[in-house]
Design a protein around this motif. Structure first.
Motif, PDB file in Angstrom:
ATOM      1  N   ARG A 245       0.831  -1.211   0.000  1.00  0.00           N
ATOM      2  CA  ARG A 245       0.000   0.000   0.000  1.00  0.00           C
ATOM      3  C   ARG A 245       0.865   1.261   0.000  1.00  0.00           C
ATOM      4  N   LYS A 247       2.497   4.963  -0.840  1.00  0.00           N
ATOM      5  CA  LYS A 247       1.918   6.266  -1.168  1.00  0.00           C
ATOM      6  C   LYS A 247       2.017   6.524  -2.662  1.00  0.00           C
ATOM      7  N   ALA A 275      -4.323   0.464  -7.763  1.00  0.00           N
ATOM      8  CA  ALA A 275      -3.778   1.652  -7.100  1.00  0.00           C
ATOM      9  C   ALA A 275      -4.886   2.466  -6.448  1.00  0.00           C
ATOM     10  N   THR A 280      -2.995   4.454  -3.690  1.00  0.00           N
ATOM     11  CA  THR A 280      -1.665   4.741  -4.230  1.00  0.00           C
ATOM     12  C   THR A 280      -1.787   5.644  -5.450  1.00  0.00           C
TER      13      THR A 280
END
Length: 485
Positions: A245, A247, A275, A280
């Motif tokens: 997960r 950023k 994503a 993300t």
């Protein structure tokens, strides 16, 4: 500064420094200094890092402090160490070297080198006429201040039109012009990644992207690319997104640098969906998207599948046009572009207007320029492939359908040693470990096909000649210039 290396850490890096070939012909301090220079040459010891105190290193290596003192003195004399009383000693390089775009420090007067470390072409002939036309357009901008944080409108419209032609409707408000693709990446990271944030990258990947992430102190996880034509393993890539997960994820889907892989449309869609599900944001590097070969049509842009402003695309003029024209761009949502402009003010005010005007004229002639580039690159790629098959048949290479690089699997874990030896015969290489995080990839070598065909054949001949010398025992010689980690 990149930090400090402790005595036990440097001792591990040095390994069996006292047992190197030819070691008995030099005193202990010279062997130690040479080994430190070797770590700099390999890129395993960064520039600007503070070395341990003499006593600490002596204890870690179980040698006398006098030996370490003499070794540090020799490193200062050769320009590899800078010291300040009471503050310590830092790694550096001799003052008569410059940094090249590969991260290699190269002699200023070194013009005869066959440089296979740079994956970029010389300027196209149309650049001169574009520059002349740009100077004629310049007067209408001279009455203003010259600051255009998101770029001049003509160039933003031209870039937006190119995305629209690829099937991704785009307006000028969604484009920000930058001073090259690397600058675009830096600005996006400043906006979207807090220091210490998590990022997923491919392995191998573009070394300067890793440098930019290091500058943000990012916590990096990797998705390993297969050496064959498939590249990405879909389940593993999607699993990495779901498990870590991150950023951000930084991906190069078009003719990936360095492997040349092309991500299929089905995986692009699944990556965007995954994503979004885990929160993300995707940074999609499209530096090579124009340089397809063999009739290959790249799939739709990754941002085509984006419905939630999760995809930020970056690209530029360096690969299809010329690296000396420092023009890049970001494609994102209009609000994201405005936030990027606000971040940019703290970095630089705007890209040069004249360069942007040159880019406008080059993009107006893009069809002809890019077509010529594709033909040129196909000829040079085939010449490089033929030379490798003839002189180094043990090496395995997957033929890329675009881009400017081959990713060669060598016949042993010799990439860094080969790069050092090649420098001695006038060939500069970027060894495999430069494209990863942890010193692995020693079985791989990136070989750009951006030089003329005759130069590529000559370079392979020189590499083949010294490849077989590596198997002979002999005194290890540390080359200069060195590689930045």
């Amino acid at each position: 500064m990149t930090g400090q290396v402790r005595g036990v850490q440097l001792a591990r890096l040095l390994g069996q420094w006292h047992a190197l070939p030819g070691r008995r012909r030099s005193p202990d301090y010279a062997a130690l200094a040479g080994s430190v220079r070797g770590l700099l040459a390999d890129g395993r010891l960064p520039l600007g890092v503070r070395l341990p105190a003499e006593r600490e290193l002596a204890e870690a290596l179980r040698i006398s402090r006098t030996t370490v003192t003499a070794a540090y003195r020799q490193l200062r004399e050769t320009g590899h160490l800078a010291s300040r009383r009471g503050a310590g000693s830092w790694t550096m390089l001799p003052g008569n070297h410059r940094v090249a775009s590969t991260g290699l420090w190269t002699p200023l007067d070194d013009r005869e080198m066959l440089d296979l470390g740079v994956a970029a072409l010389a300027a196209p002939p149309q650049l001169l006429s574009a520059a002349r036309a740009a100077t004629e357009d310049l007067p209408r901008y001279l009455t203003g201040a010259g600051y255009h944080p998101t770029g001049i409108i003509e160039l933003r419209e031209a870039v937006a039109d190119a995305y629209t032609a690829r099937g991704l409707p785009t307006s000028a408000d969604q484009i920000m012009v930058t001073s090259g693709t690397q600058h675009a990446l830096d600005l996006v990271l400043r906006l979207a990644l807090a220091p210490g944030g998590s990022v997923l990258v491919e392995s191998p990947t573009y070394p300067n992207a890793l440098a930019a992430l290091a500058g943000r102190r990012a916590r990096i996880t990797t998705h390993g690319l297969a050496a064959d034509a498939g590249g990405w393993e879909p389940d593993l890539l999607l699993g990495s997104l779901r498990q870590t997960r991150p950023k951000l994820a930084y991906l190069i889907p078009e003719f990936q640098n360095p492997t040349g892989h092309l991500m299929p449309a089905s995986l692009r869609e699944r990556v965007v969906a995954a994503a979004h599900a885990v929160g993300t944001d995707l940074i999609i590097d499209e530096s090579f998207v124009d340089l397809s070969m063999d009739g290959t049509e790249p799939p739709p842009p990754v941002a085509t599948y984006d419905r939630h402003s999760r995809v930020i695309s970056i690209g530029g003029m360096s690969k299809p046009y010329w690296g000396g024209l420092r023009i890049g761009w970001v494609r994102a949502s209009a609000p994201q572009v405005q936030r990027l402009a606000a971040v940019r003010v703290g970095v630089d005010m705007a890209s040069p207007v004249l360069d942007q005007l040159v880019a406008v004229h080059l993009l107006a002639d893009a069809e002809a320029i890019v077509a010529d580039r594709r033909v040129q690159l196909a000829v040079q790629r085939d010449a490089l492939l033929g030379a490798l098959a003839d002189r180094l048949p043990e090496w395995r290479v997957t033929v890329p359908r675009g881009g400017v690089t081959l990713w060669a699997e060598l016949d042993g874990p010799i990439s860094s040693a080969l790069a050092r030896a090649a420098e001695e015969v006038g060939v500069r290489l970027a060894p495999g470990p430069r494209f990863g995080l942890d010193g692995t990839l020693e079985r791989f070598l990136r070989l750009p096909f951006t030089l003329p065909a005759a130069d590529l054949v000559e370079a392979v001949g020189r590499i083949a000649a010294i490849r077989y010398d590596l198997d002979r025992a002999g005194r290890q010689r540390w080359r200069e210039p060195a590689v930045i980690a």
